[in-house]
Design a protein around this motif. Structure first.
Motif, PDB file in Angstrom:
ATOM      1  N   THR A  17       0.802  -1.225   0.000  1.00 43.57           N
ATOM      2  CA  THR A  17       0.000   0.000   0.000  1.00 43.57           C
ATOM      3  C   THR A  17       0.837   1.278   0.000  1.00 43.57           C
ATOM      4  OG1 THR A  17      -0.148  -0.114   2.399  1.00 43.57           O
ATOM      5  CG2 THR A  17      -1.968  -1.091   1.141  1.00 43.57           C
ATOM      6  N   SER A  18       2.140   1.153  -0.184  1.00 41.73           N
ATOM      7  CA  SER A  18       3.010   2.344  -0.142  1.00 41.73           C
ATOM      8  C   SER A  18       3.360   2.852  -1.543  1.00 41.73           C
ATOM      9  CB  SER A  18       4.282   2.045   0.650  1.00 41.73           C
ATOM     10  OG  SER A  18       5.125   1.143  -0.056  1.00 41.73           O
ATOM     11  N   ILE A  19       2.412   2.793  -2.468  1.00 41.84           N
ATOM     12  CA  ILE A  19       2.656   3.267  -3.835  1.00 41.84           C
ATOM     13  C   ILE A  19       3.101   4.733  -3.778  1.00 41.84           C
ATOM     14  CG2 ILE A  19       1.572   3.851  -6.037  1.00 41.84           C
ATOM     15  CD1 ILE A  19      -0.238   1.404  -5.667  1.00 41.84           C
ATOM     16  N   CYS A  20       4.242   5.013  -4.439  1.00 44.10           N
ATOM     17  CA  CYS A  20       4.751   6.390  -4.467  1.00 44.10           C
ATOM     18  C   CYS A  20       4.839   6.942  -5.894  1.00 44.10           C
ATOM     19  CB  CYS A  20       6.087   6.495  -3.751  1.00 44.10           C
ATOM     20  SG  CYS A  20       7.416   5.503  -4.455  1.00 44.10           S
ATOM     21  N   ALA A  21       4.613   6.088  -6.898  1.00 42.34           N
ATOM     22  CA  ALA A  21       4.578   6.546  -8.288  1.00 42.34           C
ATOM     23  C   ALA A  21       3.799   5.549  -9.128  1.00 42.34           C
ATOM     24  CB  ALA A  21       5.981   6.712  -8.862  1.00 42.34           C
ATOM     25  N   ILE A  22       3.065   6.074 -10.102  1.00 39.76           N
ATOM     26  CA  ILE A  22       2.306   5.237 -11.038  1.00 39.76           C
ATOM     27  C   ILE A  22       2.563   5.752 -12.444  1.00 39.76           C
ATOM     28  CG2 ILE A  22       0.016   4.511 -11.821  1.00 39.76           C
ATOM     29  CD1 ILE A  22      -1.022   4.874  -9.014  1.00 39.76           C
ATOM     30  N   GLY A  23       2.867   4.818 -13.334  1.00 38.82           N
ATOM     31  CA  GLY A  23       3.011   5.149 -14.743  1.00 38.82           C
ATOM     32  C   GLY A  23       2.073   4.274 -15.555  1.00 38.82           C
ATOM     33  N   ALA A  24       1.537   4.810 -16.625  1.00 37.45           N
ATOM     34  CA  ALA A  24       0.644   4.048 -17.502  1.00 37.45           C
ATOM     35  C   ALA A  24       0.819   4.528 -18.933  1.00 37.45           C
ATOM     36  CB  ALA A  24      -0.812   4.220 -17.059  1.00 37.45           C
ATOM     37  N   VAL A  25       0.735   3.575 -19.859  1.00 34.11           N
ATOM     38  CA  VAL A  25       0.865   3.873 -21.280  1.00 34.11           C
ATOM     39  C   VAL A  25      -0.311   3.228 -21.994  1.00 34.11           C
ATOM     40  CG1 VAL A  25       2.271   3.494 -23.342  1.00 34.11           C
ATOM     41  CG2 VAL A  25       3.375   4.074 -21.172  1.00 34.11           C
ATOM     42  N   LYS A  26      -1.065   4.047 -22.735  1.00 37.25           N
ATOM     43  CA  LYS A  26      -2.254   3.564 -23.442  1.00 37.25           C
ATOM     44  C   LYS A  26      -1.880   3.197 -24.878  1.00 37.25           C
ATOM     45  CE  LYS A  26      -6.194   5.546 -22.664  1.00 37.25           C
ATOM     46  NZ  LYS A  26      -7.353   6.480 -22.661  1.00 37.25           N
ATOM     47  N   VAL A  27      -2.300   1.990 -25.276  1.00 33.46           N
ATOM     48  CA  VAL A  27      -2.078   1.504 -26.634  1.00 33.46           C
ATOM     49  C   VAL A  27      -3.439   1.287 -27.280  1.00 33.46           C
ATOM     50  CG1 VAL A  27      -1.144  -0.386 -28.030  1.00 33.46           C
ATOM     51  CG2 VAL A  27       0.116   0.411 -26.002  1.00 33.46           C
ATOM     52  N   VAL A  28      -3.644   1.900 -28.436  1.00 33.73           N
ATOM     53  CA  VAL A  28      -4.884   1.746 -29.199  1.00 33.73           C
ATOM     54  C   VAL A  28      -4.499   1.429 -30.643  1.00 33.73           C
ATOM     55  CG1 VAL A  28      -6.995   2.881 -30.016  1.00 33.73           C
ATOM     56  CG2 VAL A  28      -6.155   3.324 -27.695  1.00 33.73           C
ATOM     57  N   ILE A  32       1.065   3.501 -29.384  1.00 30.16           N
ATOM     58  CA  ILE A  32       1.017   4.249 -28.128  1.00 30.16           C
ATOM     59  C   ILE A  32       0.369   5.592 -28.416  1.00 30.16           C
ATOM     60  CG2 ILE A  32       2.398   5.406 -26.364  1.00 30.16           C
ATOM     61  CD1 ILE A  32       4.421   3.069 -26.652  1.00 30.16           C
ATOM     62  N   VAL A  33      -0.732   5.865 -27.702  1.00 30.69           N
ATOM     63  CA  VAL A  33      -1.487   7.095 -27.965  1.00 30.69           C
ATOM     64  C   VAL A  33      -1.489   8.067 -26.790  1.00 30.69           C
ATOM     65  CG1 VAL A  33      -2.982   6.018 -29.694  1.00 30.69           C
ATOM     66  CG2 VAL A  33      -3.702   6.055 -27.284  1.00 30.69           C
ATOM     67  N   ASP A  34      -1.129   7.590 -25.590  1.00 37.49           N
ATOM     68  CA  ASP A  34      -1.171   8.484 -24.433  1.00 37.49           C
ATOM     69  C   ASP A  34      -0.332   7.909 -23.305  1.00 37.49           C
ATOM     70  OD1 ASP A  34      -1.867  10.766 -23.028  1.00 37.49           O
ATOM     71  OD2 ASP A  34      -4.005  10.293 -22.894  1.00 37.49           O
ATOM     72  N   ARG A  35       0.086   8.797 -22.408  1.00 38.38           N
ATOM     73  CA  ARG A  35       0.894   8.404 -21.254  1.00 38.38           C
ATOM     74  C   ARG A  35       0.350   9.093 -20.005  1.00 38.38           C
ATOM     75  NH1 ARG A  35       3.868   8.793 -25.694  1.00 38.38           N
ATOM     76  NH2 ARG A  35       5.502   7.263 -26.116  1.00 38.38           N
ATOM     77  N   PHE A  36       0.520   8.434 -18.871  1.00 40.09           N
ATOM     78  CA  PHE A  36       0.082   8.972 -17.575  1.00 40.09           C
ATOM     79  C   PHE A  36       1.194   8.704 -16.585  1.00 40.09           C
ATOM     80  CE2 PHE A  36      -1.723   8.559 -13.373  1.00 40.09           C
ATOM     81  CZ  PHE A  36      -2.761   9.472 -13.314  1.00 40.09           C
ATOM     82  N   TYR A  37       1.595   9.714 -15.842  1.00 46.21           N
ATOM     83  CA  TYR A  37       2.598   9.512 -14.783  1.00 46.21           C
ATOM     84  C   TYR A  37       2.289  10.460 -13.649  1.00 46.21           C
ATOM     85  CZ  TYR A  37       6.890   9.464 -12.096  1.00 46.21           C
ATOM     86  OH  TYR A  37       7.788   9.357 -11.074  1.00 46.21           O
ATOM     87  N   GLU A  38       2.363   9.937 -12.446  1.00 44.75           N
ATOM     88  CA  GLU A  38       2.181  10.809 -11.288  1.00 44.75           C
ATOM     89  C   GLU A  38       2.876  10.223 -10.071  1.00 44.75           C
ATOM     90  OE1 GLU A  38      -1.326  13.388  -9.126  1.00 44.75           O
ATOM     91  OE2 GLU A  38      -1.618  12.590 -11.138  1.00 44.75           O
ATOM     92  N   LEU A  39       3.530  11.125  -9.329  1.00 45.02           N
ATOM     93  CA  LEU A  39       4.032  10.755  -8.015  1.00 45.02           C
ATOM     94  C   LEU A  39       2.834  10.675  -7.086  1.00 45.02           C
ATOM     95  CD1 LEU A  39       7.180  13.039  -7.751  1.00 45.02           C
ATOM     96  CD2 LEU A  39       7.142  10.560  -8.087  1.00 45.02           C
ATOM     97  N   VAL A  40       2.914   9.823  -6.085  1.00 42.84           N
ATOM     98  CA  VAL A  40       1.803   9.599  -5.157  1.00 42.84           C
ATOM     99  C   VAL A  40       2.330   9.742  -3.733  1.00 42.84           C
ATOM    100  CG1 VAL A  40       0.075   7.931  -4.371  1.00 42.84           C
ATOM    101  CG2 VAL A  40       0.754   7.972  -6.783  1.00 42.84           C
TER     102      VAL A  40
END
Length: 166
Positions: A17-28, A32-40
């Protein structure tokens, strides 16, 4: 697979439960059409283990003013939509996401979740690939990859490997 979202999480310590960063890459449609990144900001005020901090380079100071998982999840959930998820070693990433959702009382009803690590182990002969780690598989497929353990870089490498494997 031509349509999916590759995800990767980094944690502050050995607690799921100690997530400190999340990255995601959308493929359509195979692109690759989009990216998401955020520190948590991990809650409750999780400590940042020296070992994990040295792996991903994220410290408490980096996440001090970041949003908490429950707020980030709303945006990431919208980013994912109804697409299936993919991770390299989904056992880790999925367990962290599920555990953190439970911690915040968020219902976790996600689409199918696939794993490039599992697929590589069952389809690529061990004699052809020295390791099934993300950097080794990227190298095996000729995918440029640096900045390992950055959640967005890892998610993008996973997405490219998934396009080749799944």
């Amino acid at each position: 697979m031509n349509n999916f979202v590759a995800v990767d999480v980094e944690t502050a310590n050995n607690h799921a439960t100690s997530i400190c960063a999340i990255g995601a890459v959308k493929v359509v449609d195979g692109c690759i059409v989009d990216r998401f990144y955020e520190l948590v900001k991990p809650e409750p005020e999780y400590y940042f283990r020296f070992f994990t901090q040295n792996i991903h380079g994220i410290s408490r100071a980096d996440t001090e003013n970041a949003r908490t998982f429950d707020r980030v999840w709303v945006d990431l959930r919208a980013f994912i939509g109804s697409l299936p998820l993919v991770a390299h070693n989904k056992k880790f990433d999925e367990s962290c996401i599920k555990a953190t959702c439970r911690c915040y009382g968020i219902d976790y009803h996600e689409p199918p979740f696939y794993c490039t690590l599992e697929k590589a182990r069952t389809t690529i002969p061990r004699s052809l690939c020295a390791s099934f780690s993300l950097p080794h598989l990227a190298n095996f497929f000729g995918i440029p990859f640096d900045n390992h353990h950055n959640a967005l870089a890892d998610a993008e490498a996973c997405a490219k490997i998934a396009m080749a494997l799944l």
